[in-house]
Design a protein around this motif. Sequence first.
Motif, PDB file in Angstrom:
ATOM      1  N   UNK A 101       0.771  -1.056   0.025  1.00 60.20           N
ATOM      2  CA  UNK A 101      -0.084   0.135   0.081  1.00 60.20           C
ATOM      3  C   UNK A 101       0.949   1.267   0.116  1.00 60.20           C
ATOM      4  N   UNK A 102       1.851   1.331   0.774  1.00 62.80           N
ATOM      5  CA  UNK A 102       2.719   2.301   0.725  1.00 62.80           C
ATOM      6  C   UNK A 102       3.544   2.878  -0.483  1.00 62.80           C
ATOM      7  N   UNK A 103       4.011   1.441  -1.347  1.00 58.00           N
ATOM      8  CA  UNK A 103       4.445   1.580  -2.563  1.00 58.00           C
ATOM      9  C   UNK A 103       3.456   2.105  -3.661  1.00 58.00           C
ATOM     10  N   UNK A 104       2.232   1.531  -3.494  1.00 57.50           N
ATOM     11  CA  UNK A 104       1.229   2.178  -4.560  1.00 57.50           C
ATOM     12  C   UNK A 104       0.892   3.678  -4.238  1.00 57.50           C
ATOM     13  N   UNK A 105       0.697   4.144  -3.071  1.00 60.05           N
ATOM     14  CA  UNK A 105       0.700   5.443  -2.730  1.00 60.05           C
ATOM     15  C   UNK A 105       1.986   6.504  -3.202  1.00 60.05           C
ATOM     16  N   UNK A 111       3.468  10.184  -9.566  1.00 61.25           N
ATOM     17  CA  UNK A 111       2.892  10.449 -10.759  1.00 61.25           C
ATOM     18  C   UNK A 111       2.167  12.098 -10.650  1.00 61.25           C
ATOM     19  N   UNK A 112       1.797  12.227  -9.665  1.00 64.87           N
ATOM     20  CA  UNK A 112       1.065  13.625  -9.108  1.00 64.87           C
ATOM     21  C   UNK A 112       1.804  14.801  -8.517  1.00 64.87           C
ATOM     22  N   UNK A 113       2.823  14.251  -7.873  1.00 64.43           N
ATOM     23  CA  UNK A 113       3.265  15.407  -6.986  1.00 64.43           C
ATOM     24  C   UNK A 113       4.257  16.388  -7.922  1.00 64.43           C
ATOM     25  N   UNK A 114       4.420  17.626  -7.362  1.00 64.25           N
ATOM     26  CA  UNK A 114       5.050  18.564  -8.110  1.00 64.25           C
ATOM     27  C   UNK A 114       6.374  18.972  -7.453  1.00 64.25           C
ATOM     28  N   UNK A 115       6.744  18.696  -6.088  1.00 63.40           N
ATOM     29  CA  UNK A 115       7.814  19.030  -5.298  1.00 63.40           C
ATOM     30  C   UNK A 115       8.818  17.786  -5.354  1.00 63.40           C
ATOM     31  N   UNK A 116      10.051  18.331  -5.878  1.00 62.59           N
ATOM     32  CA  UNK A 116      11.183  17.484  -6.036  1.00 62.59           C
ATOM     33  C   UNK A 116      11.367  16.481  -4.785  1.00 62.59           C
ATOM     34  N   UNK A 117      11.312  17.205  -3.653  1.00 66.04           N
ATOM     35  CA  UNK A 117      11.479  16.488  -2.343  1.00 66.04           C
ATOM     36  C   UNK A 117      10.170  15.316  -2.043  1.00 66.04           C
ATOM     37  N   UNK A 122       9.117   9.799  -2.205  1.00 68.84           N
ATOM     38  CA  UNK A 122       8.353   8.600  -2.756  1.00 68.84           C
ATOM     39  C   UNK A 122       9.199   7.497  -3.351  1.00 68.84           C
ATOM     40  N   UNK A 123      10.140   7.830  -3.971  1.00 68.09           N
ATOM     41  CA  UNK A 123      10.939   6.846  -4.799  1.00 68.09           C
ATOM     42  C   UNK A 123      11.832   6.214  -3.705  1.00 68.09           C
ATOM     43  N   UNK A 124      12.170   6.743  -2.543  1.00 66.85           N
ATOM     44  CA  UNK A 124      12.901   6.204  -1.399  1.00 66.85           C
ATOM     45  C   UNK A 124      11.962   5.172  -0.824  1.00 66.85           C
ATOM     46  N   UNK A 125      10.673   5.398  -0.779  1.00 65.58           N
ATOM     47  CA  UNK A 125       9.831   4.469   0.102  1.00 65.58           C
ATOM     48  C   UNK A 125       9.607   3.262  -0.859  1.00 65.58           C
TER      49      UNK A 125
END
Length: 145
Positions: A101-105, A111-117, A122-125
């Motif tokens: 679920x964490x991966x899916x979120x 896909x949708x976030x604008x902020x690079x952080x 998200x990629x680290x998760x």
Amino acid sequence: MTTTLTLLAAALLTTGLAGAATAQSAHSHGNHMAKPGSTSMGDMQADMQKMMADVMPKPGDAPSTKDFKDADMAMMHNMHVAYTGNADVDFRTHMIPHHQGAIDMAKVALKHAKDPATKQMAQKIIDDQEKEIAEMQAWLKQHGK
């Protein structure tokens, strides 16, 4: 689609989603339960109904909200895993769908976030949770579960 989600929500409520809600509360990823230690069936049922209403699609939901709700619904459904009485097994079999679920979120965030952080987190998760899922699956396989 809404009918399918409504049926899924009803099925989840009747099949004992309390474990998933408790797991969510215990991990502080959301405050779905009214109060810690609240064990009355009425309180739990009301909390579950509110939680399900919150994840149902609504007209005007942003595309990211729709995607997050879909990920939440899938995670809750997949967390409905039978308990075995073996804490080592139960921990892993319930954490695997939680991590998925964490991966899916996180994929929704990519896909949708604008902020690079946000995208970096998200990629680290995704990377961390995929590794942990593989470790848990390997343990289960090694122990014949």
